[in-house]
Write a protein that holds these residues in place. Structure first.
Motif, PDB file in Angstrom:
ATOM      1  N   THR A  15       0.812  -1.219   0.000  1.00  0.00           N
ATOM      2  CA  THR A  15       0.000   0.000   0.000  1.00  0.00           C
ATOM      3  C   THR A  15       0.846   1.270   0.000  1.00  0.00           C
ATOM      4  N   TRP A  16       2.161   1.129  -0.083  1.00  0.00           N
ATOM      5  CA  TRP A  16       3.081   2.270  -0.042  1.00  0.00           C
ATOM      6  C   TRP A  16       2.903   3.086   1.244  1.00  0.00           C
ATOM      7  N   SER A  17       2.439   2.437   2.294  1.00  0.00           N
ATOM      8  CA  SER A  17       2.182   3.114   3.565  1.00  0.00           C
ATOM      9  C   SER A  17       3.368   2.954   4.502  1.00  0.00           C
ATOM     10  N   ILE A  18       3.503   3.921   5.408  1.00  0.00           N
ATOM     11  CA  ILE A  18       4.501   3.806   6.464  1.00  0.00           C
ATOM     12  C   ILE A  18       3.801   3.831   7.810  1.00  0.00           C
ATOM     13  N   GLN A  19       4.044   2.791   8.597  1.00  0.00           N
ATOM     14  CA  GLN A  19       3.611   2.744   9.990  1.00  0.00           C
ATOM     15  C   GLN A  19       4.772   3.229  10.847  1.00  0.00           C
ATOM     16  N   TYR A  20       4.459   3.812  11.991  1.00  0.00           N
ATOM     17  CA  TYR A  20       5.515   4.341  12.838  1.00  0.00           C
ATOM     18  C   TYR A  20       5.393   3.846  14.276  1.00  0.00           C
ATOM     19  N   VAL A  21       6.538   3.615  14.879  1.00  0.00           N
ATOM     20  CA  VAL A  21       6.652   3.505  16.324  1.00  0.00           C
ATOM     21  C   VAL A  21       7.453   4.720  16.784  1.00  0.00           C
ATOM     22  N   LEU A 165       1.796  16.482   3.120  1.00  0.00           N
ATOM     23  CA  LEU A 165       3.047  16.540   2.377  1.00  0.00           C
ATOM     24  C   LEU A 165       3.629  15.143   2.217  1.00  0.00           C
ATOM     25  N   PHE A 166       4.060  14.828   0.987  1.00  0.00           N
ATOM     26  CA  PHE A 166       4.853  13.632   0.767  1.00  0.00           C
ATOM     27  C   PHE A 166       6.332  14.029   0.785  1.00  0.00           C
ATOM     28  N   MET A 167       7.216  13.137   0.409  1.00  0.00           N
ATOM     29  CA  MET A 167       8.613  13.513   0.279  1.00  0.00           C
ATOM     30  C   MET A 167       8.720  14.621  -0.776  1.00  0.00           C
ATOM     31  N   PRO A 168       9.732  15.479  -0.686  1.00  0.00           N
ATOM     32  CA  PRO A 168       9.783  16.625  -1.601  1.00  0.00           C
ATOM     33  C   PRO A 168       9.700  16.267  -3.079  1.00  0.00           C
ATOM     34  N   ASP A 169      10.230  15.103  -3.483  1.00  0.00           N
ATOM     35  CA  ASP A 169      10.170  14.743  -4.903  1.00  0.00           C
ATOM     36  C   ASP A 169       8.820  14.170  -5.314  1.00  0.00           C
ATOM     37  N   SER A 170       7.880  14.045  -4.346  1.00  0.00           N
ATOM     38  CA  SER A 170       6.539  13.539  -4.655  1.00  0.00           C
ATOM     39  C   SER A 170       5.456  14.602  -4.482  1.00  0.00           C
ATOM     40  N   GLY A 171       5.779  15.716  -3.828  1.00  0.00           N
ATOM     41  CA  GLY A 171       4.817  16.809  -3.751  1.00  0.00           C
ATOM     42  C   GLY A 171       3.860  16.722  -2.591  1.00  0.00           C
ATOM     43  N   GLN A 208       7.757   6.118  -4.306  1.00  0.00           N
ATOM     44  CA  GLN A 208       9.052   5.776  -4.898  1.00  0.00           C
ATOM     45  C   GLN A 208       9.209   6.271  -6.344  1.00  0.00           C
ATOM     46  N   PRO A 209       9.129   7.591  -6.550  1.00  0.00           N
ATOM     47  CA  PRO A 209       9.293   8.099  -7.919  1.00  0.00           C
ATOM     48  C   PRO A 209      10.629   7.668  -8.522  1.00  0.00           C
ATOM     49  N   ASP A 210      10.566   7.307  -9.808  1.00  0.00           N
ATOM     50  CA  ASP A 210      11.745   6.849 -10.561  1.00  0.00           C
ATOM     51  C   ASP A 210      12.376   5.608  -9.950  1.00  0.00           C
ATOM     52  N   GLY A 211      11.592   4.882  -9.135  1.00  0.00           N
ATOM     53  CA  GLY A 211      12.070   3.627  -8.591  1.00  0.00           C
ATOM     54  C   GLY A 211      13.071   3.745  -7.460  1.00  0.00           C
ATOM     55  N   ARG A 212      13.195   4.938  -6.863  1.00  0.00           N
ATOM     56  CA  ARG A 212      14.154   5.073  -5.771  1.00  0.00           C
ATOM     57  C   ARG A 212      13.701   4.251  -4.562  1.00  0.00           C
ATOM     58  N   ASN A 227      10.042  20.877  -2.285  1.00  0.00           N
ATOM     59  CA  ASN A 227       8.797  20.186  -2.630  1.00  0.00           C
ATOM     60  C   ASN A 227       8.347  20.590  -4.034  1.00  0.00           C
ATOM     61  N   ILE A 228       8.146  19.612  -4.898  1.00  0.00           N
ATOM     62  CA  ILE A 228       7.913  19.900  -6.313  1.00  0.00           C
ATOM     63  C   ILE A 228       6.608  20.634  -6.579  1.00  0.00           C
ATOM     64  N   HIS A 229       5.650  20.529  -5.695  1.00  0.00           N
ATOM     65  CA  HIS A 229       4.410  21.287  -5.857  1.00  0.00           C
ATOM     66  C   HIS A 229       4.520  22.671  -5.242  1.00  0.00           C
ATOM     67  N   LEU A 230       5.145  22.759  -4.092  1.00  0.00           N
ATOM     68  CA  LEU A 230       5.200  24.042  -3.397  1.00  0.00           C
ATOM     69  C   LEU A 230       6.176  25.007  -4.060  1.00  0.00           C
ATOM     70  N   THR A 231       7.207  24.501  -4.713  1.00  0.00           N
ATOM     71  CA  THR A 231       8.114  25.403  -5.415  1.00  0.00           C
ATOM     72  C   THR A 231       7.507  25.907  -6.724  1.00  0.00           C
ATOM     73  N   GLN A 232       6.515  25.190  -7.249  1.00  0.00           N
ATOM     74  CA  GLN A 232       5.789  25.673  -8.428  1.00  0.00           C
ATOM     75  C   GLN A 232       4.709  26.681  -8.075  1.00  0.00           C
TER      76      GLN A 232
END
Length: 293
Positions: A15-21, A165-171, A208-212, A227-232
């Motif tokens: 699900t591309w999700s992150i759980q946290y402790v 917010l996602f990671m900066p390369d995801s917007g 994981q844009p570009d498979g990173r 952030n690719i959306h906020l800088t635009q």
């Protein structure tokens, strides 16, 4: 006492999700944020491997679990909050505006007797409410936009922003679910970016844009710069136009209709029917303006 919690993320590739402790390593106490209850939509099978992984980690660390925290009712995976409470007795919590989401989806699922009062959680947090994880101060910031009920947990120097917010390369996150608003999302993002620049930001998904490799931690200053959306988009109007145009091109999450009936009920699976089998209810043609795959 240090206000820098130990944060461990657990990435779920299904699900591309992150759980946290989130832990106070001095007091040996922790909270879980946004746990995943596994579900395979192809076979209808459920499992608890993801949530059990959290419990094993907590046991290995010798931590006491103080909270099970949801940031909002998720549209792409089941919440394991109810399962974890049954296993540990730790209290569950979410923002009080979950009642608005419950009322909305109660109508969609034609559930006249469904209790849309938030009683499925032990604690309904209000805006600005404070609590602790061990000796670390925590507070709640309402962050609507992705959903009516979305909140950010600020725990020490860490903020759990989930679908804002996602990671900066995801917007940034989509805002076209029922009750969503790109305008509200912009305002929520501005509140998050008003936190101190060094605040660590932990997102709830990584695609994981570009498979990173999966990543989930950034900072306020990094988001402002990259952030690719906020800088635009330097204004609300520019952001709303970009966000709404992008959202019109996106198909709905594949589990939205399954997940919301579980997650508006605090992560409880449907009750077994007379034959002992649980059933999900899928309304047809409800989200009929969504893009298809």
């Amino acid at each position: 006492m240090s206000q820098k919690p130990e944060v461990t993320g657990f990435f779920d590739p299904r699900t591309w999700s992150i759980q946290y402790v989130v832990a106070d390593p001095v007091a040996r106490c922790c909270a879980i944020v946004d746990p995943v209850h596994d579900f395979d939509e192809k076979s209808g099978q459920t499992a608890t491997a993801s949530a059990d992984r959290l419990l094993a980690f907590i046991a290995d660390k010798g931590y006491a679990l103080e909270w099970i925290l949801d940031t909002h009712p998720h549209a792409d995976h089941f919440s394991a909050a109810h399962y974890l409470k049954a296993r540990t007795g730790a209290p569950t919590a979410i923002g009080e505006r979950v009642k608005d989401v419950q009322e909305l989806w109660k109508g969609f699922y034609n559930w006249p007797d469904f209790p849309a009062d938030g009683s499925q959680w032990d604690r309904l947090f209000t805006e600005g409410e404070r609590f602790t994880v061990g000796g670390i101060d925590a507070r709640v910031m309402f962050s609507p936009g992705h959903t009516l009920a979305s909140i950010t947990y600020v725990i020490g120097d860490a903020a759990f922003v989930h679908d804002t917010l996602f990671m900066p390369d995801s917007g940034t996150a989509r805002a076209d679910f029922p009750g969503g608003s790109a305008t509200a999302l912009w305002a929520s993002i501005q509140r998050i970016l008003a936190l101190p620049d060094a605040t660590r930001l932990f997102t709830g998904h990584d695609y994981q844009p570009d498979g990173r490799a999966p990543a989930w931690e950034s900072t306020v200053v990094a988001q402002k710069a990259d952030n690719i959306h906020l800088t635009q988009c330097r204004t609300e109007a520019e952001f709303v136009a970009l966000r709404e145009a992008r959202d019109r091109s996106l198909p709905m999450p594949k589990l939205i209709l399954q997940s919301l009936q579980v997650n508006t009920n605090g992560g409880r699976l449907p009750a077994p029917e007379s034959n002992g089998v649980r059933y999900l209810k899928i309304p047809l043609d409800l989200l009929n303006s969504a893009a298809w795959d």
